[in-house]
Design a protein around this motif. Structure first.
Motif, PDB file in Angstrom:
ATOM      1  N   ALA A 403      79.020  36.108  25.927  1.00 27.46           N
ATOM      2  CA  ALA A 403      79.101  37.273  25.040  1.00 27.46           C
ATOM      3  C   ALA A 403      79.064  38.558  25.892  1.00 27.46           C
ATOM      4  CB  ALA A 403      77.925  37.264  24.072  1.00 27.46           C
ATOM      5  N   GLU A 404      79.707  39.605  25.334  1.00 25.31           N
ATOM      6  CA  GLU A 404      79.837  40.849  26.106  1.00 25.31           C
ATOM      7  C   GLU A 404      78.480  41.429  26.489  1.00 25.31           C
ATOM      8  OE1 GLU A 404      82.643  43.450  24.360  1.00 25.31           O
ATOM      9  OE2 GLU A 404      82.379  44.992  25.891  1.00 25.31           O
ATOM     10  N   GLU A 405      77.534  41.296  25.537  1.00 23.71           N
ATOM     11  CA  GLU A 405      76.215  41.911  25.800  1.00 23.71           C
ATOM     12  C   GLU A 405      75.450  41.166  26.902  1.00 23.71           C
ATOM     13  OE1 GLU A 405      77.264  40.751  22.940  1.00 23.71           O
ATOM     14  OE2 GLU A 405      75.847  39.382  21.991  1.00 23.71           O
ATOM     15  N   ASP A 406      75.889  39.908  27.210  1.00 24.14           N
ATOM     16  CA  ASP A 406      75.186  39.139  28.247  1.00 24.14           C
ATOM     17  C   ASP A 406      75.865  39.246  29.616  1.00 24.14           C
ATOM     18  OD1 ASP A 406      73.314  38.242  26.436  1.00 24.14           O
ATOM     19  OD2 ASP A 406      74.563  36.529  25.832  1.00 24.14           O
ATOM     20  N   GLN A 407      77.018  39.882  29.638  1.00 25.52           N
ATOM     21  CA  GLN A 407      77.842  39.818  30.853  1.00 25.52           C
ATOM     22  C   GLN A 407      77.215  40.535  32.060  1.00 25.52           C
ATOM     23  OE1 GLN A 407      81.909  40.898  30.000  1.00 25.52           O
ATOM     24  NE2 GLN A 407      82.172  39.177  28.565  1.00 25.52           N
ATOM     25  N   GLU A 408      76.406  41.541  31.808  1.00 21.74           N
ATOM     26  CA  GLU A 408      75.733  42.203  32.926  1.00 21.74           C
ATOM     27  C   GLU A 408      74.414  41.513  33.236  1.00 21.74           C
ATOM     28  OE1 GLU A 408      76.851  44.335  35.045  1.00 21.74           O
ATOM     29  OE2 GLU A 408      74.924  44.405  36.097  1.00 21.74           O
ATOM     30  N   ARG A 409      73.755  41.034  32.179  1.00 21.80           N
ATOM     31  CA  ARG A 409      72.424  40.447  32.326  1.00 21.80           C
ATOM     32  C   ARG A 409      72.434  39.206  33.214  1.00 21.80           C
ATOM     33  NH1 ARG A 409      69.613  36.683  29.367  1.00 21.80           N
ATOM     34  NH2 ARG A 409      71.302  36.387  27.884  1.00 21.80           N
ATOM     35  N   GLN A 416      69.843  33.381  32.428  1.00 17.03           N
ATOM     36  CA  GLN A 416      70.899  32.412  32.139  1.00 17.03           C
ATOM     37  C   GLN A 416      71.327  32.581  30.684  1.00 17.03           C
ATOM     38  OE1 GLN A 416      68.937  28.680  33.297  1.00 17.03           O
ATOM     39  NE2 GLN A 416      70.499  28.444  34.872  1.00 17.03           N
ATOM     40  N   VAL A 417      72.555  32.200  30.450  1.00 19.41           N
ATOM     41  CA  VAL A 417      73.044  32.278  29.064  1.00 19.41           C
ATOM     42  C   VAL A 417      72.636  31.001  28.334  1.00 19.41           C
ATOM     43  CG1 VAL A 417      75.075  32.412  27.606  1.00 19.41           C
ATOM     44  CG2 VAL A 417      75.000  33.669  29.772  1.00 19.41           C
ATOM     45  N   GLU A 418      71.968  31.235  27.225  1.00 23.20           N
ATOM     46  CA  GLU A 418      71.551  30.066  26.431  1.00 23.20           C
ATOM     47  C   GLU A 418      72.416  29.988  25.174  1.00 23.20           C
ATOM     48  OE1 GLU A 418      67.399  30.114  25.750  1.00 23.20           O
ATOM     49  OE2 GLU A 418      66.878  30.326  27.877  1.00 23.20           O
ATOM     50  N   HIS A 419      72.886  28.775  24.930  1.00 18.90           N
ATOM     51  CA  HIS A 419      73.747  28.569  23.766  1.00 18.90           C
ATOM     52  C   HIS A 419      72.996  27.685  22.771  1.00 18.90           C
ATOM     53  CE1 HIS A 419      77.331  27.703  21.418  1.00 18.90           C
ATOM     54  NE2 HIS A 419      77.927  28.690  22.099  1.00 18.90           N
ATOM     55  N   PRO A 420      73.012  28.056  21.506  1.00 18.86           N
ATOM     56  CA  PRO A 420      72.222  27.276  20.515  1.00 18.86           C
ATOM     57  C   PRO A 420      72.683  25.834  20.396  1.00 18.86           C
ATOM     58  CG  PRO A 420      73.616  28.920  19.428  1.00 18.86           C
ATOM     59  CD  PRO A 420      73.660  29.217  20.884  1.00 18.86           C
ATOM     60  N   ASP A 421      73.980  25.592  20.682  1.00 24.26           N
ATOM     61  CA  ASP A 421      74.505  24.220  20.510  1.00 24.26           C
ATOM     62  C   ASP A 421      74.348  23.389  21.777  1.00 24.26           C
ATOM     63  OD1 ASP A 421      75.259  25.076  18.045  1.00 24.26           O
ATOM     64  OD2 ASP A 421      77.310  25.610  18.686  1.00 24.26           O
ATOM     65  N   ARG A 422      73.820  23.966  22.836  1.00 31.65           N
ATOM     66  CA  ARG A 422      73.761  23.255  24.105  1.00 31.65           C
ATOM     67  C   ARG A 422      72.329  23.208  24.627  1.00 31.65           C
ATOM     68  NH1 ARG A 422      78.738  22.988  26.863  1.00 31.65           N
ATOM     69  NH2 ARG A 422      77.653  22.913  28.877  1.00 31.65           N
ATOM     70  N   VAL A 423      72.041  22.219  25.425  1.00 26.31           N
ATOM     71  CA  VAL A 423      70.719  22.152  26.059  1.00 26.31           C
ATOM     72  C   VAL A 423      70.656  23.252  27.120  1.00 26.31           C
ATOM     73  CG1 VAL A 423      70.364  19.696  25.688  1.00 26.31           C
ATOM     74  CG2 VAL A 423      71.552  20.463  27.740  1.00 26.31           C
ATOM     75  N   ARG A 424      69.445  23.630  27.457  1.00 24.14           N
ATOM     76  CA  ARG A 424      69.271  24.710  28.443  1.00 24.14           C
ATOM     77  C   ARG A 424      69.869  24.266  29.783  1.00 24.14           C
ATOM     78  NH1 ARG A 424      66.013  26.844  32.252  1.00 24.14           N
ATOM     79  NH2 ARG A 424      65.471  29.057  32.038  1.00 24.14           N
ATOM     80  N   PRO A 425      70.716  25.065  30.384  1.00 24.21           N
ATOM     81  CA  PRO A 425      71.373  24.645  31.633  1.00 24.21           C
ATOM     82  C   PRO A 425      70.378  24.486  32.777  1.00 24.21           C
ATOM     83  CG  PRO A 425      71.776  26.965  31.185  1.00 24.21           C
ATOM     84  CD  PRO A 425      71.093  26.424  29.983  1.00 24.21           C
ATOM     85  N   VAL A 426      70.762  23.557  33.634  1.00 23.21           N
ATOM     86  CA  VAL A 426      69.910  23.280  34.774  1.00 23.21           C
ATOM     87  C   VAL A 426      70.105  24.389  35.822  1.00 23.21           C
ATOM     88  CG1 VAL A 426      69.456  21.628  36.618  1.00 23.21           C
ATOM     89  CG2 VAL A 426      70.158  20.824  34.357  1.00 23.21           C
TER      90      VAL A 426
END
Lengths: 473, 93
Positions: A403-409, A416-426
């Motif tokens: 998402a655009e708002e996460d692109q700098e963060r 890390q980018v967390e997606h509701p449909d996915r497990v937290r990335p390693v």
């Protein structure tokens, strides 16, 4: 009355008037002169006597003055001549007086001019005798002690462009700059020279203060340099300690982790005896966790090393296409395990000059992230495009997007980018931070274009020639 | 006929003429022209005194006295001019 009688009366009156006028003349007048006055008086008196004699004779009174008349007439011409030359002498005397007066006035004017100058001016001869001096020079000479100013020597050494000397003693002493120019000599008497004495006391004192200030500054600089050298020594010591820390940590953390991972693999291969299904599953988990921990340790050590400035850059000239192709191929196994199609595309181009290992590290992190966030069956494409001054290395995936708002963060530490449909990335969340820091050190930029659900493209713009002001990590 | 003093006067006039002519050019004095005129009038008187012994005695004698009278007038004018200028210069200075 006869003509002669009238003429005699007129002559008597006229010469009488002349005598009267001459008597009224001031003898001291420069316009006439004392001798001239009395000579004129004599001439007039002679003819007054002659007139009286003539008149008495023609009136028939007496001719006794006839003899005196003859003597008087003989005196006439010599008296006129005497009067003339008396007048010439008086005139010359007057001219001489006027010339002397002119010279006196010019001298006075010259002295007035000299006295208005702040510089002392004097004329001296080779014996050191002062022939003329203005008021300032007289004041300077008045406070001169014996031996401080040898005027004779200066005159003999003329022309002299500059001589600084001290006159007087104590607080009231003067510093003067002396210049001398020889005066044209007519070959008689000792040579003369014009000396100018400029008061440079203020300048000398200012120079002394400046010298004192300069010495103070030099002392301060020496002191400060000593402090900086000491600080530098301490920094070098701290640096050495840090280097030892990183080396030790690297060894202390990686060695047991490699042992865990290695022995897990040995046991999974059944080299130490058969395993049950549960044991195999658990060992796989141990091995996977070991790899994650090793990656995390590597990331933490890498970012620490970058921030502490212990990652040296070595610029070499290399073929970026071949290098990125090899890198992509080396990551092929990981992609295959994830079920992601990893491809490499490139344009033909000339070699570039930068640090190939650092560039590998950047692109490897980007490929690793792309594989991590792309679902099986997706596609990751590594491409190299050549511009005139810059080479663009792009890693494009068909993953979940950002998402655009996460692109700098995501470029910040531990983000890390967390997606509701996915497990937290390693991972530690340090990969992109490391990419940006390394790119900055190489003079590169890292740009991101992404749309959620469509995919992301990370583009590294690499200068063909690493800039001269590289940050040496 | 003539007296020795008259001849001496004429000789003096003749011999001293060059010196007087040169000197008179250099001298600077107010009423210079009147002084010169007076001198020549008196010198004329000398000449006429000598001449009267030979020709036209009465006329020459009259002229001689007239010449002296003129010499006196010119001398009075010259000295008056000189006195006036001296006073003027004194006032100026």
């Amino acid at each position: 009355m006869s003509l002669v009688a009238v003429a005699d009366i007129v002559a008597l009156l006229a010469f009488g008037a002349a005598v009267y006028f001459v008597l009224r003349m001031p003898g001291s007048s420069p316009a006439v002169g004392r001798y001239v006055k009395y000579t004129l008086l004599a001439v007039c008196a002679v003819y007054l006597v002659v007139s009286i004699s003539n008149m008495l004779e023609h009136a028939g009174i007496t001719d006794m003055f006839d003899v005196y008349e003859d003597f008087a007439e003989v005196l006439f011409v010599p008296l006129v001549a005497w009067a003339l030359y008396s007048r010439l002498s008086a005139q010359r005397l007057l001219e001489a007086q006027r010339a002397e007066e002119d010279i006196r006035r010019e001298h006075e004017l010259l002295m007035n001019v000299l006295n208005t100058t702040p510089t002392g001016v004097l004329v001296a001869d080779a014996e050191g005798t002062v022939r003329m001096a203005n008021a300032v020079a007289e004041q300077m000479l008045a406070c001169t002690l014996d031996g401080q100013l040898d005027l004779g020597e200066i005159v003999r050494g003329a022309p002299l462009s500059r001589l600084r000397t001290r006159l007087g003693t104590g607080e009231s002493c003067l510093y003067v700059a002396v210049r001398s120019s020889p005066l044209a000599s007519r070959g008689e008497g000792p040579a003369l020279a014009v000396l100018s004495l400029a008061d440079v006391t203020d300048r000398m004192r200012a120079e002394a203060r400046a010298e004192e200030y300069r010495r103070g500054l030099e002392d301060a600089i020496d002191r400060r340099t000593g402090e900086l050298l000491e600080a530098n020594r301490q920094l070098e010591q701290a640096s050495s300690t840090n280097q030892q820390f990183f080396t030790k940590m690297s060894h202390e953390l990686r060695t047991p982790l490699n042992a865990i991972i290695g022995f897990s693999e040995i046991m999974l291969k059944g080299l130490s005896g058969p395993l049950t299904e549960d044991q195999s599953k658990q060992l796989e988990m141990v091995k996977s966790a070991g790899h994650q921990l090793l990656d995390s340790v590597n990331d933490v050590l890498e970012i620490s090393r970058i921030e502490a400035g212990y990652s040296a850059i070595e610029v070499t000239r290399f073929d970026v296409n071949a290098r990125m192709s090899d890198l992509t191929e080396s990551m092929g196994g990981v992609a295959q395990m994830q079920g992601v199609d990893l491809v490499f595309e490139h344009e033909e181009g000339s070699p570039i000059s930068t640090d190939p290992d650092k560039l590998d590290q950047i692109v490897r992190n980007l490929i690793s992230n792309a594989i991590k966030f792309t679902d099986p069956g997706g596609r990751v494409c590594v491409s190299v495009m050549h511009d005139r001054d810059v080479v663009h290395v792009a890693v494009r995936d068909s993953g979940i997007g950002i998402a655009e708002e996460d692109q700098e963060r995501i470029f910040h530490a531990f983000e890390q980018v967390e997606h509701p449909d996915r497990v937290r990335p390693v991972g530690t969340g340090l990969g992109l931070l490391i990419c940006r820091e390394l790119a900055s050190a190489l003079g590169c930029t890292v740009d991101l274009e992404s749309r959620p659900g469509v995919g992301s493209t990370f583009t590294v713009a690499v200068p063909r020639q690493a800039p001269g002001h590289l940050v040496i990590l | 006929m003539f007296q020795e003093s008259e001849i001496i006067d004429l000789m003096l006039v003749v011999f001293m003429m060059p010196m007087l002519v040169i000197g008179i050019r250099s001298v600077e004095i107010s009423g210079k022209r009147w002084f010169i005129a007076s001198y020549w009038a008196i010198v004329c008187g000398f000449v006429l005194t000598v001449v009267e012994g030979y020709v036209a005695t009465v006329v020459m004698n009259d002229l001689e006295h007239v010449a002296y009278a003129l010499g006196g007038i010119f001398l009075a004018i010259a000295t008056g001019t000189l006195l006036r200028d001296i006073r003027r210069q004194a006032e100026v200075s």
